[in-house]
Write a protein that holds these residues in place. Structure first.
Motif, mmCIF file in Angstrom:
data_model
loop_
_atom_site.group_PDB
_atom_site.id
_atom_site.type_symbol
_atom_site.label_atom_id
_atom_site.label_comp_id
_atom_site.label_asym_id
_atom_site.label_seq_id
_atom_site.Cartn_x
_atom_site.Cartn_y
_atom_site.Cartn_z
ATOM 1 N N ILE A 1 -58.189 17.707 15.721
ATOM 2 C CA ILE A 1 -57.475 17.307 14.500
ATOM 3 C C ILE A 1 -56.075 16.799 14.864
ATOM 4 O O ILE A 1 -55.628 15.755 14.385
ATOM 5 N N ALA A 2 -55.397 17.526 15.754
ATOM 6 C CA ALA A 2 -54.059 17.093 16.175
ATOM 7 C C ALA A 2 -54.131 15.774 16.945
ATOM 8 O O ALA A 2 -53.263 14.910 16.811
ATOM 9 N N GLN A 3 -55.186 15.630 17.735
ATOM 10 C CA GLN A 3 -55.336 14.383 18.503
ATOM 11 C C GLN A 3 -55.567 13.182 17.593
ATOM 12 O O GLN A 3 -55.011 12.113 17.798
ATOM 13 N N LEU A 4 -56.371 13.390 16.568
ATOM 14 C CA LEU A 4 -56.624 12.303 15.615
ATOM 15 C C LEU A 4 -55.361 11.981 14.818
ATOM 16 O O LEU A 4 -55.104 10.822 14.475
ATOM 17 N N THR A 5 -54.559 13.012 14.549
ATOM 18 C CA THR A 5 -53.315 12.808 13.799
ATOM 19 C C THR A 5 -52.439 11.755 14.487
ATOM 20 O O THR A 5 -51.853 10.901 13.834
ATOM 21 N N TRP A 6 -52.364 11.830 15.821
ATOM 22 C CA TRP A 6 -51.501 10.867 16.526
ATOM 23 C C TRP A 6 -51.938 9.435 16.253
ATOM 24 O O TRP A 6 -51.118 8.573 15.940
ATOM 25 N N VAL A 7 -53.229 9.203 16.351
ATOM 26 C CA VAL A 7 -53.734 7.841 16.130
ATOM 27 C C VAL A 7 -53.401 7.397 14.702
ATOM 28 O O VAL A 7 -52.939 6.272 14.478
ATOM 29 N N LEU A 8 -53.600 8.286 13.749
ATOM 30 C CA LEU A 8 -53.331 7.931 12.345
ATOM 31 C C LEU A 8 -51.830 7.729 12.096
ATOM 32 O O LEU A 8 -51.439 6.876 11.288
ATOM 33 N N GLN A 9 -51.001 8.498 12.791
ATOM 34 C CA GLN A 9 -49.548 8.317 12.621
ATOM 35 C C GLN A 9 -49.139 6.916 13.034
ATOM 36 O O GLN A 9 -48.232 6.324 12.458
ATOM 37 N N CYS A 10 -49.825 6.390 14.041
ATOM 38 C CA CYS A 10 -49.481 5.053 14.524
ATOM 39 C C CYS A 10 -49.969 3.961 13.577
ATOM 40 O O CYS A 10 -49.621 2.800 13.735
ATOM 41 N N LEU A 11 -50.744 4.354 12.569
ATOM 42 C CA LEU A 11 -51.194 3.395 11.554
ATOM 43 C C LEU A 11 -50.424 3.544 10.243
ATOM 44 O O LEU A 11 -50.658 2.814 9.295
ATOM 45 N N THR A 12 -49.545 4.555 10.177
ATOM 46 C CA THR A 12 -48.846 4.838 8.924
ATOM 47 C C THR A 12 -47.455 4.235 8.957
ATOM 48 O O THR A 12 -46.742 4.375 9.958
ATOM 49 N N GLY A 13 -47.092 3.568 7.880
ATOM 50 C CA GLY A 13 -45.741 3.016 7.810
ATOM 51 C C GLY A 13 -44.723 4.109 7.541
ATOM 52 O O GLY A 13 -45.006 5.078 6.845
ATOM 53 N N PHE A 14 -43.528 3.935 8.098
ATOM 54 C CA PHE A 14 -42.452 4.897 7.883
ATOM 55 C C PHE A 14 -42.127 4.991 6.389
ATOM 56 O O PHE A 14 -41.974 6.078 5.826
ATOM 57 N N GLY A 15 -42.072 3.830 5.745
ATOM 58 C CA GLY A 15 -41.767 3.803 4.316
ATOM 59 C C GLY A 15 -42.865 4.444 3.490
ATOM 60 O O GLY A 15 -42.606 5.160 2.518
ATOM 61 N N GLU A 16 -44.083 4.192 3.914
ATOM 62 C CA GLU A 16 -45.249 4.760 3.233
ATOM 63 C C GLU A 16 -45.178 6.300 3.249
ATOM 64 O O GLU A 16 -45.360 6.959 2.229
ATOM 65 N N ALA A 17 -44.869 6.855 4.420
ATOM 66 C CA ALA A 17 -44.746 8.310 4.532
ATOM 67 C C ALA A 17 -43.566 8.810 3.694
ATOM 68 O O ALA A 17 -43.628 9.869 3.075
ATOM 69 N N ASP B 1 -62.452 5.309 21.368
ATOM 70 C CA ASP B 1 -63.133 4.138 21.908
ATOM 71 C C ASP B 1 -62.709 2.880 21.153
ATOM 72 O O ASP B 1 -62.326 1.878 21.753
ATOM 73 N N LYS B 2 -62.740 2.939 19.821
ATOM 74 C CA LYS B 2 -62.374 1.753 19.033
ATOM 75 C C LYS B 2 -60.917 1.382 19.207
ATOM 76 O O LYS B 2 -60.536 0.216 19.130
ATOM 77 N N THR B 3 -60.078 2.414 19.430
ATOM 78 C CA THR B 3 -58.649 2.177 19.592
ATOM 79 C C THR B 3 -58.352 1.457 20.905
ATOM 80 O O THR B 3 -57.313 0.794 21.041
ATOM 81 N N GLY B 4 -59.263 1.593 21.858
ATOM 82 C CA GLY B 4 -59.061 0.914 23.138
ATOM 83 C C GLY B 4 -58.615 1.835 24.254
ATOM 84 O O GLY B 4 -58.124 1.367 25.289
ATOM 85 N N PHE B 5 -58.760 3.143 24.060
ATOM 86 C CA PHE B 5 -58.435 4.071 25.148
ATOM 87 C C PHE B 5 -59.545 4.039 26.202
ATOM 88 O O PHE B 5 -60.729 4.033 25.843
ATOM 89 N N LEU B 6 -59.162 4.007 27.451
ATOM 90 C CA LEU B 6 -60.134 4.044 28.536
ATOM 91 C C LEU B 6 -60.808 5.405 28.558
ATOM 92 O O LEU B 6 -60.126 6.438 28.511
#
Ligand code: TYM
Length: 333
Positions: free
Chosen positions: A88-104, A325-330
């Motif tokens: 869950i914490a690992q997925l959070t990082w990926v989602l944080q990188c998709l969230t706008g600062f203003g949106e949050a 995988d979809k994000t492009g991590f090796l």
């Protein structure tokens, strides 16, 4: 498979009546309506504000005991503690990188909570709280999330992030829906019946904790703010205190508000309060006993959580693999 999921924070010794009527009652009922149910204790959300470590640990286990006592059934539901599922914490990082600062920054719960401590001293975790919540949900490909009204905006963000990821990287996440039951979506503070019942209210005079002595709760109900009228009718605008008591009593006695109102013709507020206190006492008395019994066997509670973590991790790890995988991590080998 159709899945339902929800969480409740371990931030007090007892769940309150708003938690129960707004959310937990639905959790129990939905166990039968979905193929799989996931119910968890978000201890990582709890530390977005300071917590005493020993108290947090104790409350986490007490929360699990309360869920079981209310009727969440480990044979039909996967019950777990959030921090036991590192994905869950690992997925959070990926989602944080998709969230706008203003949106949050537009999340009203963050604005309310950070205003209390002062913006400057609010933690970054409090700011990213809703993104962790999105990961809680999206890790499990969930269709519905039973919550109270105050969680609506967090569920909207979750949907936005799911759609954003899907459109950027291809269909990956199920886009979840909030399941909010109109009449019970907001239970109000007994002293301030236009504000939601909340453990963080200034005074606890308007808060009904499920595990409190029913005599103490009866007293709070007797002192509930009503209004200067005298007829018992359901009118949220003019008589919010009476409407709140009617809602609570109807829910706990499995009757409709209309039935109750018909029975109160010619009666006074005192009758409504006495009956509501009685119905509450009938509900919480056996519940308190069951929670005590469950807490006497901690090993059994821990075994339920170990089993829940195994099952939950299997699902979350599968989602995370796809996302990485979809994000492009090796892929590691
Ligand atoms: P929490 O722990 O504050 O509350 C648990 C549930 O109780 C509901 N609730 C109410 N419903 C009606 N009337 C009230 N007065 C009232 N007060 C609280 C809340 O809406 C909630 O459904 N962020 C969440 C926990 C969470 C979560 C999740 C929920 C973390 N991850 C993933 C769903 C899915 C929270 O703080 O709820």
């Amino acid at each position: 498979v159709r899945r339902v999921l929800s969480g409740i924070q371990p931030t007090s010794d007892s769940f309150h009546l708003g938690n129960y009527l707004g959310a937990l009652r639905q959790w129990v009922a939905l166990q039968d309506d979905f193929d799989e149910a996931y119910y968890f204790i978000p201890d990582m959300h709890a530390i977005t504000v300071p917590q005493d470590p020993e108290v947090l640990r104790e409350r986490t286990l007490r929360s699990v005991a309360q869920l079981l006592a209310i009727g969440v059934d480990p044979a039909r539901s996967t019950i777990y503690v959030q921090s036991h599922i590192p994905e869950i914490a690992q997925l959070t990082w990926v989602l944080q990188c998709l969230t706008g600062f203003g949106e949050a920054g537009r999340m009203t719960q963050f604005k309310d909570k950070s205003a209390r401590s002062g913006q400057e001293s609010a933690s970054v975790g409090l700011f990213t709280y809703p993104i962790l919540q999105a990961a809680d949900i999206l890790a499990f490909d969930v269709h519905e999330v039973p919550v109270g009204e105050d969680q609506r905006q967090h569920l909207e963000l979750t949907r936005d992030l799911a759609q954003r990821f899907n459109s950027r990287y291809g269909e990956t996440f199920v886009v979840p829906k909030a399941r909010i039951v109109g009449e019970y979506a907001k239970i109000y503070d007994l002293q301030n019946p236009t504000a939601k019942m909340s453990k963080s209210a200034e005074s606890d005079a308007g808060l009904i904790n499920l595990l409190d002595d029913p005599k103490k709760s009866a007293k709070k109900i007797r002192s509930a703010v009503t209004d200067s009228g005298s007829t018992i009718v359901f009118d949220r605008e003019q008589q919010p205190g009476v409407a709140n008591l009617l809602t609570i009593q109807a829910a706990l006695s499995d009757r409709t508000v209309d039935e109750l109102v018909a029975g109160y013709e010619g009666k006074q507020y005192g009758h409504l309060k006495v009956d509501t206190a009685q119905v509450l006492s009938d509900f919480v008395t056996p519940l308190r006993g069951r929670v005590d019994e469950l807490l006497d066997d901690r090993a059994a509670l821990e075994a339920i959580l170990a089993d829940g973590a195994d099952r939950a991790r299997a699902v979350a790890a599968d989602t995370l693999r796809k996302v990485y995988d979809k994000t492009g991590f090796l892929a590691p080998r």
